[in-house]
Design an enzyme around this catalytic site. Structure first.
Site, PDB file in Angstrom:
ATOM      1  N   ASN A   1       0.809  -1.220   0.000  1.00 25.26           N
ATOM      2  CA  ASN A   1       0.000   0.000   0.000  1.00 25.26           C
ATOM      3  C   ASN A   1       0.836   1.259   0.000  1.00 25.26           C
ATOM      4  OD1 ASN A   1      -2.859  -0.647   0.197  1.00 25.26           O
ATOM      5  ND2 ASN A   1      -2.230  -1.788   1.999  1.00 25.26           N
ATOM      6  N   CYS A   2       0.261   2.317  -0.508  1.00 28.47           N
ATOM      7  CA  CYS A   2       0.899   3.638  -0.475  1.00 28.47           C
ATOM      8  C   CYS A   2      -0.057   4.800  -0.332  1.00 28.47           C
ATOM      9  CB  CYS A   2       1.583   3.927  -1.784  1.00 28.47           C
ATOM     10  SG  CYS A   2       3.158   3.311  -2.057  1.00 28.47           S
ATOM     11  N   VAL A   3      -1.337   4.605  -0.140  1.00 26.39           N
ATOM     12  CA  VAL A   3      -2.263   5.737  -0.180  1.00 26.39           C
ATOM     13  C   VAL A   3      -3.195   5.724   1.023  1.00 26.39           C
ATOM     14  CG1 VAL A   3      -4.166   6.775  -1.473  1.00 26.39           C
ATOM     15  CG2 VAL A   3      -2.186   5.938  -2.684  1.00 26.39           C
TER      16      VAL A   3
END
Lengths: 79, 427, 349
Positions: free
Chosen positions: B242-244
């Site tokens: 994940n990144c957001v």
């Protein structure tokens, strides 16, 4: 948002992937789309095929707008 | 199956010019060793290493992942199967943990930027990772690297560093050992016939780039809902891509230390009989949502459950997956408690969830992610501060002349975690 | 600092004038405290003081709501207080409704903070809990001490304009406004406890009650599509390249309005998505995958539709509060209506 447009007196069709949310939030005319990141397209297809499915969805959207409804209705797309 | 987690309590991280090591609760890190390891990947151009301790005037942003350093001491498999170790089944034997330490990866990530960790000040209360001793690894990609490859490079680099640090604890005697045992289905059912049978349904984020989760190296969006031994999860089988909107995405650390699993083990044999764990996804196609939730309900029924806890990851269209799971499982006569978070607007007056159903009558919330917080300036920033106006939860011109940042708490890593990892809530 | 001035409203019973036989007495203003006000003043210490009390019979108020409200408001106004407290009413139905009604009326008319208290099943609770703060009390006057313990500190906070914490912390009835708090236990521990209670058919309290969604009746169908103006809107965050208006990737504070006069196709050079909630690669490659301008132009040329409206409206659905989306849509729906749009295709990701 669809509801506010409807409330303003404009017939509106909601083209969306997650039709259950559309049902829950109260859109009246609903057309199912392909996928969340590309509702009216499919990068796995060729350009021509992709255009074809987009035409089919838009045709169905226009059909939905020209159809009288009395309750929430999902208009399935024929490809 | 039996898993022993040997906790080596870490009270500080310090740099050293000699070989990295763990001694008397201090993790000594040789920066050059870390850099060399990270720069093995030709897609990573530069690497810097920092230390962030609880209480320091330090801000880390944008945060890509948080990972607990661990090492397999005895038994099959290794850390992060499918990525670092081969895909042998994990969850048994002995694993040593550098408890209290974490690897935090940062750098210019892809498109929209990920979370904030403040080590002190008002923001620190909102992230569980202000309480860990963090080794911050800042990495920049080579020019022209595509988004998918960039995300991959940073993800793997984080795991490598965590494994490198974890290995320093391989031959140490742990300060404490936690033992977890999980029986097969028949044995479990026989053991506590009088207690209600309970399973955990974990929904894994699987919306595509920047919103992905991996199980034994497999992209969760390409999986059918399945059964996993909770001990496998505790031993690193599930990792984050994940990144957001970091407030409610699970960093790898949260999977390694999944609190729902831990709480179910605590109650196991006392107030309930913990029968198993189901993992399901949150895909972008409606048919996937229908299929995956059908399978959750089917497997919960197959496990003979009286009740389940369902945890979500993310928000928006996954609210539908959550509601589908709840509706279908309740329809089988199985009682549910769901863990979610809310997007009720900055004033708290809006609809909190995108989808709803009357059967979801037992909800635990991680809080309203739209709540606004002012983060005062920190003496040191590791990462890139200039992204805070484009991260999810930020808005244009949100830094004032004094350096105060006004953001929604959805920008803070782990603030409204939906596996119940944190203690924020709302009413 | 001078003390905060408070006016309290109580009924004939708590003023010790009498019971049902005196329920028809008209509003009366007395200086200082009467009845429960004494204990309130003790709880306020040096910070606040009930300087006047309005007494009114429950029947009189219930039978003459408008007149009685106006009379009470005038009395309160004459004292020029900083804050107004009604009750607590416990489980007394007419008293509870009167407390709710007059509190809301005073708040609306005099713009000062108000507070009341009553039992959760008092009909006044459901009627007014979304409009004013109502402290949840026990069901009889025996709970007066407990009620004051909750009402006095909340009254001080309201009077000073301090931020009000979550309902379960401050003791007021949930009013639909979501407020964060830090719990003692992590969410996972709370979830396991809640499940064990639910499995054993014991009472438990959900932390988030499911909402009811309202509905709007469908508008009539478009009769003559060949001459209709069709508008495109999206919650998929399609914006011109570079996102010139800086629409936020999540929890957006604004919507975009963009002109597509002469635009045949949303190509990668000119258009992209600002949405932070989905993989943006596909929309960035070809924004027609989210907002089908190319196909609508075809339909326009073929005469299937009259014309494509020359603007489109765009928002980022991701994490954006429903009330903001609602406000955005109200605004641009009015613009479209004024511009002669006949129907709308809304696309969502």
């Amino acid at each position: 948002m669809v509801k506010e447009i409807e409330r303003a007196g404009l017939p509106v069709v909601h083209v969306c992937t997650v039709t259950p949310i559309s049902m829950t939030v109260g859109a009246n005319r609903i057309v199912p789309a392909i996928a969340i990141p590309h509702p009216l397209g499919n990068p796995a297809l060729s350009k021509e095929e992709e255009l074809h499915i987009r035409r089919c969805i838009c045709e169905t959207a226009l059909k939905a707008l020209q159809t009288e409804v009395t309750e929430q209705t999902i208009f399935d797309v024929k490809y | 199956m039996k898993l022993e987690l040997g906790n080596i309590i870490i009270n500080d991280i310090q740099f050293t010019n000699e070989g990295s090591k763990v001694e008397n609760g201090v993790l000594y890190v040789n920066q050059e060793e870390i850099k060399e390891l990270v720069l093995e990947d030709s897609n990573i151009d530069t690497c810097e290493v920092f230390i962030a301790r609880p209480g320091e005037s330090v801000r880390i942003t944008p945060v890509k992942d948080v990972i607990e350093p661990r090492v397999k001491v005895e038994g099959p498999g290794g850390m992060f199967p499918g990525w670092i170790a081969k895909v042998d089944t994990v969850g048994s034997g002995k694993t040593n943990v550098l408890k209290g330490a974490a690897v935090v990866t940062t750098g210019k990530i892809v498109g929209f930027q990920e979370g904030i960790i403040d080590m002190s000040g008002p923001g620190a209360d909102y992230t569980p990772f202000s309480k860990t001793y963090n080794l911050v690894v800042k990495m920049e990609p080579v020019e022209g690297l595509k988004q998918h490859e960039h995300e991959y490079a940073l993800r793997i680099a984080g795991f490598k560093v965590a494994c490198f640090l974890g290995a320093l604890g391989k031959n140490l005697t742990p300060d404490e050992v936690e033992t977890f045992e999980f029986d097969n289905l028949v044995e479990s059912a026989r053991k506590y016939p009088e207690l209600p049978r309970v399973a955990y349904v974990q929904m894994l984020q699987s919306q595509g780039l920047l919103h992905d989760t991996y199980v034994y190296g497999v992209d969760a969006k390409r999986t059918l809902t399945t059964i996993i031994n909770p001990l496998e999860t505790m031993d690193g089988a599930i990792v984050s891509g994940n990144c957001v909107s970091s407030c409610d995405k699970n960093p790898t650390y949260v999977h390694q230390n999944n609190r729902v699993i831990r709480e179910l083990f605590k109650a196991h044999g006392k107030t309930l009989n913990f029968m198993g764990m189901i993992i399901t996804n949150e895909n972008v196609y409606l048919a996937d949502k229908e299929r995956s939730s059908n399978w959750s309900a089917k497997l919960a029924e197959y496990l003979g459950c009286d009740g389940v806890i369902i945890s979500q990851e993310g928000f928006g269209n996954p609210d539908t997956d959550l509601i589908m799971n709840t509706k279908k499982i309740e329809a089988k006569g199985i009682k549910t408690v769901i863990i979610t978070d809310e997007y009720a607007g900055r004033d708290g007056k809006s609809q909190s969830l995108a989808d709803a159903d009357a059967s979801a009558n037992a909800v635990v919330t991680g809080g309203n992610a739209n709540q606004v917080i002012v983060l005062p300036p920190m003496e040191t920033v590791y990462g890139h501060l200039h992204f805070v106006d484009t991260i999810a939860g930020g808005s244009a011109n949100n830094i004032d002349a004094h350096g105060n940042i006004t953001v929604e708490i959805q920008a803070i890593t782990g603030a409204t975690n939906e596996t119940g990892f944190h203690n924020l809530s709302a009413r | 600092m001078s003390k905060i001035k408070i006016v309290q409203y109580i009924n004939q019973f708590f003023a010790q004038i009498g019971g049902e036989e005196k329920a028809d007495i008209k509003p009366e203003l007395r200086e200082g405290v009467v009845g429960p006000g004494l204990a309130f003043n003790q709880a306020f210490g040096d910070e606040a003081e009930i300087v006047a009390t309005v007494i009114c019979g429950d029947s009189y108020f219930g039978e003459n709501i408008e007149k009685a409200s106006a009379e009470v408001i005038e009395m309160v106004k004459s004292v020029n207080p900083d804050m107004f407290i009604a009750g607590p009413a416990f489980n007394a139905g007419r008293y509870g409704v009167a407390c709710g009604t007059i509190s809301k009326a005073v708040k609306d008319a005099l713009n000062i903070p108000v507070l009341t208290g009553m039992y959760v099943e008092n009909p006044g609770a459901d009627m007014f809990k979304k409009d004013i703060y109502i402290v949840s009390t026990k069901n009889s006057a025996a709970g007066m001490r407990d009620a004051i313990k909750k009402m006095a500190p909340l009254a001080l906070k309201l009077a000073k304009g301090e931020p009000i914490g979550a309902s379960c912390v401050e003791g007021y009835m949930p009013n639909g406004v979501r407020v964060n708090l830090f719990e003692k236990e992590c969410g996972a521990a709370r979830a396991v406890k809640m499940l064990v209670a639910k499995l054993n058919n014991k009472p438990f309290e959900t932390e988030f009650p499911m909402p009811d969604f309202d509905r709007v009746d469908p508008n009539p169908a478009v009769k003559d599509m060949a001459h209709a103006t069709v508008a495109l809107c999206t919650s998929g965050g399609i914006v011109p390249h570079g996102n010139p208006d800086r629409i936020e990737s999540s929890s957006a504070s604004k919507y975009g309005e963009y002109d597509i006069t002469g635009v045949e196709d949303l190509d990668a050079a000119g258009w992209e998505t600002a949405h932070g909630g989905y993989d943006p690669v596909y929309a960035n490659e070809d924004a027609d995958r989210v907002l089908p301008v190319d196909v609508m132009r075809e339909f326009e040329k073929a005469g299937k539709i009259g014309k494509l409206y020359n603007k489109f409206y765009t928002t980022v659905g991701n994490g954006t509060a429903v009330l903001s989306s609602k406000k955005f849509a109200e605004e641009y729906a009015a613009k479209m209506k004024a511009d002669g749009v006949d129907c709308v295709i809304m696309t969502s990701t």
